[in-house]
Write a protein that holds these residues in place. Sequence first.
Motif: not given
Lengths: 304, 383
Positions: A67, A101, A103-104, A107-108, A167, A186-187, A189, A191, A227, A230, A232-233, B37, B79-80, B145
């Motif tokens: 991700l 999850r 393919a893009r 690949a990246r 995170h 997952p978005n 979950y 909270e 997540p 960055k 610098q860290w 894709w 976002g959520y 999504r």
Amino acid sequence: MAAERSRVVLVRAKKGPPASAAAPDATTLREMVEHGLRELADTPDVAAAWSRYFTRDDTIGIKVNCLGGPRICTSPALAEATARSLSALGIQPKHVYVWDRSARELARCGYSLNWKDPGRVQCVATDIQGVDYERDLSVFGSIGSRLSRVLTSTVSAQINMPILKDHGICGITGALKNMFGAIHNPNKYHEDRCDPFIADVNALPQIRKKNRLVIFDALRIQYNGGPGFKPQWVEEPGWILLSEDPVAVDTVAATLLDRIRKKHGLPPIEKDGGLPAYIRTAADREHALGTARWESIDFREKTL
Amino acid sequence: MNRREFLTASLAGTGVCMLGGGGLLRLRGSTAGGDLWNAAFADQDEELVEARYYTKLEHQDVLCRLCPRECRVGDRERGYCGVRENRRGVYYTLVYSRLCAEHVDPIEKKPFFHFHPGTFAYSIATAGCNMNCKYCQNWDISQVRPEQVRSVSRTPGECAAKAKESGALSVCYTYSEPTVFYEYMYDTCGKARAAGLKNIMVSAGFISKEPLADLCGVLDAVKIDLKAFSDSFYKTICRGKRQPVLDAMKTLRTRGLWMEIVYLVVPTLNDSPEEMRQLCRWALGELGPDVPLHLSRFFPTYLLTNLPPTPVDTLERLHGIAREEGLHYVYIGNVPGHAMESTYCHACGTRVIKRSGYNVTIERLAKGGLCQACGTKIPGIWA
């Protein structure tokens, strides 16, 4: 889990970390995996060590985490080295599926997608045509999610291969959090510091039963600001961690992350210096995914 | 291959994908998958539309200001709602022109009972929602999504043209949660209005003040799904908050948009007489007696399958309370054929519109919405 201590093995390369975490040495990585595996399984033989977790008839998934993009993802070389090592058990490349999850995103991060060439390790994503998520929901506790069909239909057993990141919402990204990449939503979950959601996802029988081993990529660590990447860290200790117990390995990972943060003058990830809440929840009686008590963890550090 | 061609191709392919079993093994020997894709995602980057209502923060983080959740979103995260993504500090909507549902419905289905009854609404949705109600009837599009659902490409102008062609009076933004496809909805409203169409929205009302205020300028009517009158229900059952919804309803009323409220009565969770009285007293005080309230019957679905359908007598009891508290127009929904589907003049009690399911008969309603029996103006937007 309660009676036996959960073993967690940290392996570092003999002469410091691999030359670069972005392009680690494949031979070294395979040696690190096999060294850690033998220590974990208490056997000098690699095939015997693998056989503790898998059979030669298994189709094995390696769930990576891509991700964050190419500079903070599970190393393709580590996944490849692990897949090659599985040949010691007689498992052919065509029966090893490296997956995430998207393919893009794979690949990246430098993964070479493959579902055509049986001579190579398979590399797939849930979002490519013909894969998808299950249509039905899997439910545990507070979550209801559709699981990736790579996990449910393609593989019979799995290696969880996360990375170690700070995170900002839940504390750390590690083994337990990596399973968010196996569900469609997952978005929903994040909270309440992802608690109890991460524990609930890992308690789904399809995940609990198939995840046999964690090989934790801590070659490069995002110790703050995660997540997202960055620069610098970031620190590159060149570690991998192995365990059967995802809670124990996350407990160790969180502790190591706090040590690094302290070295850089940063506060611990939790204000009280303890573990992220979701890790403690994963260890509770309802979830029973492993141990989060340091005294119940047999932590071993090894150098090649 | 451009994005439109991809979507067309992937729709054809998805039919196989949705029906097929056996996982990856089916892919072996396929010659299409990998190439497809790549083309799709390479092209998608060029087509993305920047989101509105967000603030750029340090380290390429963004703060979404579209809804009260105010997600802080890191690079490459969403976002959520799952349909807005941060890419190197720029926040994008992933659902602009990406329809996953498109139907022509009777307006009573929304339901709107006091807004051009008997007309049709060209109804559209994209994937996504900024809540997660455990009883969502449309979870298979709202809780996914955009890349996880079949979709077609339809620009705002094309939507308006399709709506006009269908004979609908209005374009309805509905099914999932229109708030999360705000940019697309807003632009489509403009095109639809220019084509002589009305714009109506079906929403949970969980939206921030600034975007709502802007939206009021292009909408004609709104139906709000008020989930409950307790904050705990909002938190535990819907993963939302009550107060912003109440604030949104007051804004809609102040701005003069036609509004109707739906309250899905869920057994044991939001069906107490006390809660209904509180709701009615609040509505009476803040919105007035003329905002229609639809008390809808719950059926078990999604994550709430352990409860029975709402007993009809519960609905009738709550209906009685709402009328007793002084609301003029209270309906019972999801019970086809029930007498309380019809509209009765609040002054003289004459039935002015008869309904049975989606069958609508204008009985005693004169032009301009006057009761033919007593001449009282029935609140609403009439032909």
